[in-house]
Write a protein that holds these residues in place. Sequence first.
Motif, PDB file in Angstrom:
ATOM      1  N   MET A   1       0.836  -1.172   0.000  1.00 20.35           N
ATOM      2  CA  MET A   1       0.000   0.000   0.000  1.00 20.35           C
ATOM      3  C   MET A   1       0.885   1.240   0.000  1.00 20.35           C
ATOM      4  O   MET A   1       1.949   1.238   0.588  1.00 20.35           O
ATOM      5  N   THR A   2       0.394   2.266  -0.644  1.00 22.15           N
ATOM      6  CA  THR A   2       1.192   3.465  -0.852  1.00 22.15           C
ATOM      7  C   THR A   2       0.378   4.712  -0.518  1.00 22.15           C
ATOM      8  O   THR A   2      -0.785   4.816  -0.904  1.00 22.15           O
ATOM      9  N   TRP A   3       0.985   5.660   0.194  1.00 23.09           N
ATOM     10  CA  TRP A   3       0.339   6.947   0.442  1.00 23.09           C
ATOM     11  C   TRP A   3       0.574   7.857  -0.757  1.00 23.09           C
ATOM     12  O   TRP A   3       1.689   7.963  -1.257  1.00 23.09           O
ATOM     13  N   VAL A   4      -0.476   8.523  -1.187  1.00 26.22           N
ATOM     14  CA  VAL A   4      -0.394   9.526  -2.247  1.00 26.22           C
ATOM     15  C   VAL A   4      -0.922  10.820  -1.657  1.00 26.22           C
ATOM     16  O   VAL A   4      -1.974  10.844  -1.022  1.00 26.22           O
ATOM     17  N   TYR A   5      -0.179  11.906  -1.846  1.00 30.91           N
ATOM     18  CA  TYR A   5      -0.562  13.191  -1.277  1.00 30.91           C
ATOM     19  C   TYR A   5      -1.149  14.080  -2.358  1.00 30.91           C
ATOM     20  O   TYR A   5      -0.623  14.172  -3.466  1.00 30.91           O
ATOM     21  N   ASP A   6      -2.258  14.748  -2.029  1.00 31.25           N
ATOM     22  CA  ASP A   6      -2.869  15.710  -2.942  1.00 31.25           C
ATOM     23  C   ASP A   6      -1.885  16.860  -3.145  1.00 31.25           C
ATOM     24  O   ASP A   6      -1.113  17.196  -2.245  1.00 31.25           O
ATOM     25  N   ALA A  34      -8.649   3.380  -3.900  1.00 26.55           N
ATOM     26  CA  ALA A  34      -8.372   4.202  -2.725  1.00 26.55           C
ATOM     27  C   ALA A  34      -8.988   3.529  -1.504  1.00 26.55           C
ATOM     28  O   ALA A  34     -10.174   3.257  -1.474  1.00 26.55           O
ATOM     29  N   ARG A  35      -8.170   3.240  -0.519  1.00 27.79           N
ATOM     30  CA  ARG A  35      -8.638   2.554   0.680  1.00 27.79           C
ATOM     31  C   ARG A  35      -9.011   3.523   1.783  1.00 27.79           C
ATOM     32  O   ARG A  35      -9.953   3.299   2.522  1.00 27.79           O
ATOM     33  N   TYR A  36      -8.241   4.584   1.944  1.00 32.58           N
ATOM     34  CA  TYR A  36      -8.395   5.461   3.100  1.00 32.58           C
ATOM     35  C   TYR A  36      -7.966   6.861   2.723  1.00 32.58           C
ATOM     36  O   TYR A  36      -6.924   7.033   2.111  1.00 32.58           O
ATOM     37  N   LEU A  37      -8.765   7.848   3.090  1.00 32.05           N
ATOM     38  CA  LEU A  37      -8.422   9.247   2.871  1.00 32.05           C
ATOM     39  C   LEU A  37      -8.336   9.936   4.222  1.00 32.05           C
ATOM     40  O   LEU A  37      -9.124   9.640   5.122  1.00 32.05           O
ATOM     41  N   SER A  38      -7.388  10.848   4.354  1.00 33.39           N
ATOM     42  CA  SER A  38      -7.166  11.495   5.637  1.00 33.39           C
ATOM     43  C   SER A  38      -6.677  12.922   5.441  1.00 33.39           C
ATOM     44  O   SER A  38      -5.999  13.223   4.463  1.00 33.39           O
ATOM     45  N   VAL A  39      -7.027  13.784   6.387  1.00 36.91           N
ATOM     46  CA  VAL A  39      -6.508  15.152   6.413  1.00 36.91           C
ATOM     47  C   VAL A  39      -5.303  15.155   7.352  1.00 36.91           C
ATOM     48  O   VAL A  39      -5.335  14.556   8.414  1.00 36.91           O
ATOM     49  N   PHE A  40      -4.232  15.814   6.943  1.00 38.77           N
ATOM     50  CA  PHE A  40      -3.044  15.919   7.785  1.00 38.77           C
ATOM     51  C   PHE A  40      -2.632  17.380   7.906  1.00 38.77           C
ATOM     52  O   PHE A  40      -3.023  18.216   7.096  1.00 38.77           O
ATOM     53  N   GLN A  41      -1.860  17.684   8.935  1.00 41.96           N
ATOM     54  CA  GLN A  41      -1.374  19.042   9.154  1.00 41.96           C
ATOM     55  C   GLN A  41       0.136  19.061   9.039  1.00 41.96           C
ATOM     56  O   GLN A  41       0.825  18.209   9.608  1.00 41.96           O
ATOM     57  N   THR A  42       0.661  20.028   8.305  1.00 46.09           N
ATOM     58  CA  THR A  42       2.105  20.168   8.151  1.00 46.09           C
ATOM     59  C   THR A  42       2.687  20.918   9.350  1.00 46.09           C
ATOM     60  O   THR A  42       1.956  21.487  10.154  1.00 46.09           O
ATOM     61  N   ARG A  43       3.981  20.936   9.441  1.00 43.69           N
ATOM     62  CA  ARG A  43       4.648  21.663  10.537  1.00 43.69           C
ATOM     63  C   ARG A  43       4.379  23.160  10.469  1.00 43.69           C
ATOM     64  O   ARG A  43       4.400  23.845  11.481  1.00 43.69           O
ATOM     65  N   SER A  44       4.140  23.660   9.265  1.00 48.01           N
ATOM     66  CA  SER A  44       3.876  25.096   9.109  1.00 48.01           C
ATOM     67  C   SER A  44       2.431  25.459   9.448  1.00 48.01           C
ATOM     68  O   SER A  44       2.080  26.633   9.435  1.00 48.01           O
ATOM     69  N   LEU A  52      -4.534   6.561   0.876  1.00 48.65           N
ATOM     70  CA  LEU A  52      -3.856   5.276   0.954  1.00 48.65           C
ATOM     71  C   LEU A  52      -4.400   4.397  -0.162  1.00 48.65           C
ATOM     72  O   LEU A  52      -5.596   4.096  -0.207  1.00 48.65           O
ATOM     73  N   LEU A  53      -3.524   4.032  -1.092  1.00 49.59           N
ATOM     74  CA  LEU A  53      -3.924   3.198  -2.222  1.00 49.59           C
ATOM     75  C   LEU A  53      -3.563   1.748  -1.958  1.00 49.59           C
ATOM     76  O   LEU A  53      -2.462   1.450  -1.487  1.00 49.59           O
ATOM     77  N   ALA A  54      -4.473   0.866  -2.271  1.00 47.80           N
ATOM     78  CA  ALA A  54      -4.216  -0.567  -2.167  1.00 47.80           C
ATOM     79  C   ALA A  54      -3.717  -1.057  -3.503  1.00 47.80           C
ATOM     80  O   ALA A  54      -4.184  -0.624  -4.555  1.00 47.80           O
ATOM     81  N   GLN A  55      -2.755  -1.950  -3.473  1.00 51.28           N
ATOM     82  CA  GLN A  55      -2.234  -2.494  -4.718  1.00 51.28           C
ATOM     83  C   GLN A  55      -3.239  -3.463  -5.313  1.00 51.28           C
ATOM     84  O   GLN A  55      -3.890  -4.226  -4.600  1.00 51.28           O
ATOM     85  N   ASP A  56      -3.361  -3.434  -6.625  1.00 50.20           N
ATOM     86  CA  ASP A  56      -4.149  -4.445  -7.323  1.00 50.20           C
ATOM     87  C   ASP A  56      -3.386  -5.746  -7.301  1.00 50.20           C
ATOM     88  O   ASP A  56      -2.160  -5.766  -7.267  1.00 50.20           O
ATOM     89  N   SER A  57      -4.101  -6.848  -7.364  1.00 44.21           N
ATOM     90  CA  SER A  57      -3.427  -8.138  -7.407  1.00 44.21           C
ATOM     91  C   SER A  57      -2.605  -8.285  -8.688  1.00 44.21           C
ATOM     92  O   SER A  57      -1.530  -8.859  -8.694  1.00 44.21           O
ATOM     93  N   SER A  58      -3.097  -7.703  -9.790  1.00 43.21           N
ATOM     94  CA  SER A  58      -2.356  -7.782 -11.047  1.00 43.21           C
ATOM     95  C   SER A  58      -1.064  -6.958 -10.955  1.00 43.21           C
ATOM     96  O   SER A  58      -0.039  -7.339 -11.500  1.00 43.21           O
ATOM     97  N   GLU A  59      -1.109  -5.837 -10.224  1.00 41.64           N
ATOM     98  CA  GLU A  59       0.075  -5.013 -10.060  1.00 41.64           C
ATOM     99  C   GLU A  59       1.118  -5.737  -9.213  1.00 41.64           C
ATOM    100  O   GLU A  59       2.304  -5.704  -9.501  1.00 41.64           O
ATOM    101  N   SER A  60       0.674  -6.388  -8.145  1.00 40.21           N
ATOM    102  CA  SER A  60       1.622  -7.092  -7.294  1.00 40.21           C
ATOM    103  C   SER A  60       2.213  -8.284  -8.018  1.00 40.21           C
ATOM    104  O   SER A  60       3.359  -8.659  -7.779  1.00 40.21           O
TER     105      SER A  60
END
Length: 65
Positions: A1-6, A34-44, A52-60
Amino acid sequence: MTWVYDSKLYDTKFEASCRMARLEDAAEASSSNARYLSVFQTRSGRYGVKILLAQDSSESERCSK
């Protein structure tokens, strides 16, 4: 699984939450992995959305060969 940032950061948590809701709607409509979406806060103090993207079985299978 991989995090992708907007690509954009927002000044308020509300703006980021609205963006997250639109991304959730788009993910449901397109049946994306897309498995999970979340709001995050930066240090600034700005806010962003991460997905959070889930891998496809074909991709793995391709990665393991």
